[in-house]
Design a protein around this motif. Structure first.
Motif, PDB file in Angstrom:
ATOM      1  N   SER A  36       0.840  -1.210   0.000  1.00  0.00           N
ATOM      2  CA  SER A  36       0.000   0.000   0.000  1.00  0.00           C
ATOM      3  C   SER A  36       0.869   1.250   0.000  1.00  0.00           C
ATOM      4  CB  SER A  36      -0.958  -0.012   1.190  1.00  0.00           C
ATOM      5  OG  SER A  36      -0.252  -0.106   2.416  1.00  0.00           O
ATOM      6  N   GLU A  39       2.046   1.963  -3.504  1.00  0.00           N
ATOM      7  CA  GLU A  39       0.961   2.555  -4.304  1.00  0.00           C
ATOM      8  C   GLU A  39       0.698   4.005  -3.880  1.00  0.00           C
ATOM      9  OE1 GLU A  39       0.085   1.128  -6.972  1.00  0.00           O
ATOM     10  OE2 GLU A  39       1.220  -0.665  -6.421  1.00  0.00           O
ATOM     11  N   PHE A  40       0.803   4.257  -2.612  1.00  0.00           N
ATOM     12  CA  PHE A  40       0.633   5.629  -2.100  1.00  0.00           C
ATOM     13  C   PHE A  40       1.674   6.558  -2.739  1.00  0.00           C
ATOM     14  CE2 PHE A  40       2.114   8.802   0.995  1.00  0.00           C
ATOM     15  CZ  PHE A  40       0.951   9.483   1.301  1.00  0.00           C
ATOM     16  N   LEU A  42       3.438   6.145  -5.446  1.00  0.00           N
ATOM     17  CA  LEU A  42       3.267   6.289  -6.896  1.00  0.00           C
ATOM     18  C   LEU A  42       2.057   7.172  -7.213  1.00  0.00           C
ATOM     19  CD1 LEU A  42       4.193   2.689  -8.096  1.00  0.00           C
ATOM     20  CD2 LEU A  42       5.547   4.773  -8.311  1.00  0.00           C
ATOM     21  N   ALA A  43       1.011   7.029  -6.414  1.00  0.00           N
ATOM     22  CA  ALA A  43      -0.178   7.855  -6.649  1.00  0.00           C
ATOM     23  C   ALA A  43       0.112   9.333  -6.428  1.00  0.00           C
ATOM     24  CB  ALA A  43      -1.313   7.406  -5.721  1.00  0.00           C
ATOM     25  N   LYS A  44       1.100   9.623  -5.600  1.00  0.00           N
ATOM     26  CA  LYS A  44       1.442  11.019  -5.344  1.00  0.00           C
ATOM     27  C   LYS A  44       2.380  11.569  -6.408  1.00  0.00           C
ATOM     28  CE  LYS A  44      -1.006  11.054  -1.643  1.00  0.00           C
ATOM     29  NZ  LYS A  44      -2.383  11.579  -1.792  1.00  0.00           N
ATOM     30  N   GLY A  45       2.756  10.711  -7.359  1.00  0.00           N
ATOM     31  CA  GLY A  45       3.505  11.216  -8.507  1.00  0.00           C
ATOM     32  C   GLY A  45       5.018  11.201  -8.400  1.00  0.00           C
ATOM     33  N   ARG A  80       7.516   0.829 -12.948  1.00  0.00           N
ATOM     34  CA  ARG A  80       6.782   2.074 -13.157  1.00  0.00           C
ATOM     35  C   ARG A  80       7.670   3.300 -12.915  1.00  0.00           C
ATOM     36  NH1 ARG A  80       1.491   0.926  -9.635  1.00  0.00           N
ATOM     37  NH2 ARG A  80       2.933  -0.461  -8.532  1.00  0.00           N
ATOM     38  N   GLU A 228       3.479  14.566  -2.374  1.00  0.00           N
ATOM     39  CA  GLU A 228       2.905  15.411  -3.417  1.00  0.00           C
ATOM     40  C   GLU A 228       3.457  16.829  -3.352  1.00  0.00           C
ATOM     41  OE1 GLU A 228       1.402  14.021  -0.822  1.00  0.00           O
ATOM     42  OE2 GLU A 228      -0.469  15.048  -0.253  1.00  0.00           O
TER      43      GLU A 228
END
Lengths: 322, 322, 322, 322
Positions: A36, A39-40, A42-45, A80, A228
């Motif tokens: 998790s 993923e956190f 990566l989701a923040k870029g 990724r 982020e």
């Protein structure tokens, strides 16, 4: 399996988040939280992930755990973004072994700090020369300059000489403090001359990130619990909006400063990541800090203030911080 | 399998030799040399063996190697003398894991130094309290006080408080420097009062061994390449012949001092052990010192002088140093 | 007033005794003892005197006292041997002021250690360049390399570069530890090349003096309470009798080692000087060590053993150690 | 001559500004700037002035200069606010002498940090006990806890014991880092028990001032170049408006952080004071930092951003920050 293009290099740029290592309350690696957390991030870029750094509590993991953790994260990231693996160790053999394991698993490079106990700059050079020889030409290296953590100091000429001699040295993790001038000297040594370029990413929790970008940094390699912000600051800056980037940064600065406290800062960072849903437990392995009731109330207050500021601040346009 | 009687305790006395870890020239653990080294130490009359200390390059072994090395040595010694295992580690979990492995394999106790980074004496106490809780009551602990290596300092009241609170703390490895007064204060705290006794063994290469014995030490836990000297000095002293013990010691003092050089001293020690047939290679793992031609010639000269002195000195009667 | 010939230079050789600063029991400078101490040192045959070093408690004197002490000693020595004045100070202005005062009073040179807080070798070079510029070409400088006391480390190339750039740097006080190889590298850099020579004198209480002489030292700049030993060792060595020199040294080694204890060693040294009639009180200024009853008894024992050894040892022929 | 009421005590509160020492470009004390600086500080509303701290470059002044500077500042302040004089020195005699000079001249108290080189907490206690004995009961003492500068660490029980034993210890300058919990423990030890209260003022450039006030600090003893911010924050906080106080603080935080860089931070602070007309030259005595063109441009940018923020921010009502 990531492609060779995923390796770090002289032109790597952006935010390589320094990942925490999630533990259960019992101190075991919490593998679901590892997933998790990835993923956190990566989701923040983030543009890369660095694992097994000092703030990743690498020194408290067994060698077996380190290897397993590296393989797991690299597998989960699955190409990724590049993954850099911290391999600093008191013994060169262990350092080399973990490096090879990491690269074989698909790591984009390794991060190495000078071993505690090195005294002179000749010793620092000899140390890294030994390591570069042992690693060979195919493992890209990020050299971490963190005197507050290692008690090892070196100056710009020593670093430049290492770059001249060792082609696999492609990245400089700058976290000497204070070190703004040093960063700029390293940058200019390459920009102004016919020398080989290296990527410069900044640590120290990002406390001086806007100043570092203005002086020539290529981004950040640090672990603030709001990745982020680091991403927005870097992307806004590289889009040509230095003042806007610094405005974003200043919003978060009270918290950056709070997380920057040596020791307890890691517990704060993990607690924020827990509250944000990135990991299940804020546990830090012993010996390590633990927040008490006062710390938690203080953090509540700071997070509340951050939310208030963020809701008041003009949003950065999506074009800048996509 | 050694009997419970082999555990270290408050009345342990004599020479617990700090064992080197023998490597091949390639840096692998040299298992045949491990065996020959054990026999060498035992033949010289040591009363115990301590492995995986700092001078055993424990920090350069992988966790797997540490466990394997501990089991192998304990098996080879086979209960002839107690074996103490150094388990200091940046993380408490790893420390506890190795401790249990060692005790299960038959170790007589574990040796623990405070983790680098502890600043105040309250932190030192909390650190050891955590560890004693985690280890439980059945693993006897030797606490190593070596500020020059750990950068952690504590005073006598802190140590006494730990002894009062933690029954498994049975041995004090004294190597604060200078530290003669500290040693004596610890001794008197127990001798003069109704407090629990602990064994005090001295490190620092034995540089002040005669003074330490006179001030109340129970022996040495250090790694001089002539263990028979340490044995003779202790046995002669405990037989009531303090001056004769010091005469023996002074014969070897030039070499004790030579081996006492931080860093290069380990290469010297291993080279002497190699020359004496105890191990096959003097290799030290990287990063580590290596003797050059000048160092070797200097050592030749010192060893030659030692031989000359030994052949001139009156032999200690067998009654004293049995 | 001493002649210019008394200045230290690249060929200075022998024993420059590091002088203590005698205090009364109340902590005031004991001027009569200053005089008797100077005469004691000269009677033992020293080739120079160095005052206001760390073991001279310079840092505990006021600036006014430092200047007065320097003038007084220089006047008392009256050109019989060169006098070097330690001028290390946290501020360059104070350092320069005391240097000029000392030289005007007839000092043969000044001794300077890098200021605590310098981190990199570039900083060390810049620091000394600033100082050499401020001092000008007429003040000969002995650079003190004492990392254990200053926490500043530099390597041989940095020192050589300073020598290349600064003609007034004429002497190297070697007391890195361990540092035998460093000493030899400095020596060879000049002997083997067309470079300018510097004098190398060794500190660290003389603990490795025979080895240092064999590796190319020009003598000792240290403060053992038996200066005649240092003188005999150096003169015997330079007369071509290295083994005999080392025999003399080894006789005193137990005491050299005893005095070498950081902190309490100074109290021991002053107590021996008091017993030998050189000074009236062994007082060390606060914060400083004080011998207790156990320390005194221990010292009794060691001095008794020294006397026994000296009366048993063959006297060095007067031809060697004149 | 100030009245006895001007002495610092257990209830001292507010901002004791850590004064810089103004120098001419040649490095001499700039007496006219001393006067203008004092007036600048007082005009900004500080509640006290602390001179000859580390950021006052005390260690680079001669003893004569220290005494002269202390007398001059005390005379200029003329009892308008209390003046605390830093008297830390490697030697206790010099420390006591300067203390008495300062108090005789009208100082409100003295500030003392533990001498570098103290290792254990027993040594720290003994050190201060010696000093308190020597100073006598009539010189109020502020104990400075600044491990980053002194390398001396102690824990709360040691401090409490000193308070219990030494009535003249009335103020704690808290700048351990991180140290929020320590501050609170000291506070609670007195608030919750029947113990004697001490004043707690915070250093470290004020980087955590809002958090420190919430945890029980009585104010700040630090040297930010905008003393009015420190004053407004403290006064607003003590008027019961913690959030408003933190809003003011956060406006300045980017600059607080910038000034907080060890070494170069002092040059930045002095340059801002110069630009604000408080002193004529930003010179720092050697060895010391000097801003280059990049540093100056960076500072321009940060000051411009501060002005922008201040003009945008809602003014604190005069009722809060009178």
């Amino acid at each position: 399996m990531p492609s060779p293009a995923a390796k770090i290099g002289a032109h790597s740029r952006g935010v390589f988040i320094i990942s925490v290592t999630p533990f259960t309350d019992d101190g075991e690696i919490d593998w679901p939280s590892v997933d998790s957390l990835v993923e956190f991030y990566l989701a923040k870029g983030v543009h890369g992930v660095t694992i097994l750094g000092m703030m990743g509590e690498a020194q408290k993991l067994s060698d077996t755990e380190q290897a397993a953790f590296a393989k797991h994260v690299i597998g989960r990231v699955a190409g990724r973004v590049p993954v850099v693996v911290g391999v600093s160790h008191a013994g060169v053999d262990n350092l080399v072994r973990l490096s090879k394991t990491a690269i074989d698993a698909g790591a984009a490079g390794v991060m190495i700090a000078p071993a505690t106990g090195l005294k002179t700059e000749v010793q620092v050079r000899d140390y890294f020369s030994t390591i570069f020889n042992r690693l060979g030409p195919d493992i890209p290296v990020c050299l971490q300059d963190y005197p507050l953590g290692t008690s090892v100091n070196f100056s710009v000429p020593t670093f430049l000489q290492l770059v001249d001699e060792d082609p696999s040295l492609v990245m400089f993790k700058h976290e000497d403090w204070p070190g703004l001038r040093k960063l700029q000297q390293v940058r200019r040594a390459y920009d102004g001359e016919a020398r080989r370029r290296v990527s410069i990413l900044c640590g120290n929790g990002g406390l001086y990130l806007p100043q570092e970008l203005r002086r020539g940094a290529d981004g950040a390699m640090t672990g603030f619990a709001y990745p982020e912000m680091l991403v927005q600051v870097c992307e806004t800056f590289f889009a040509g909006h230095a003042e806007a980037a610094e405005d974003i940064f200043d919003c978060y600065l009270p918290l950056v400063r709070h997380e920057q406290q040596i020791g307890v800062g890691l517990a704060i960072r993990k607690e924020i990541l827990r509250r944000r849903g990135a990991i299940a437990s804020a546990a830090v392995r012993a010996p390590g800090p633990r927040l008490d009731r006062d710390d938690a109330a203080e953090l509540d207050s700071l997070l509340h203030r951050l939310e208030r500021r963020l809701s008041a601040a003009p949003k950065p346009s999506s074009g800048l911080a996509a």
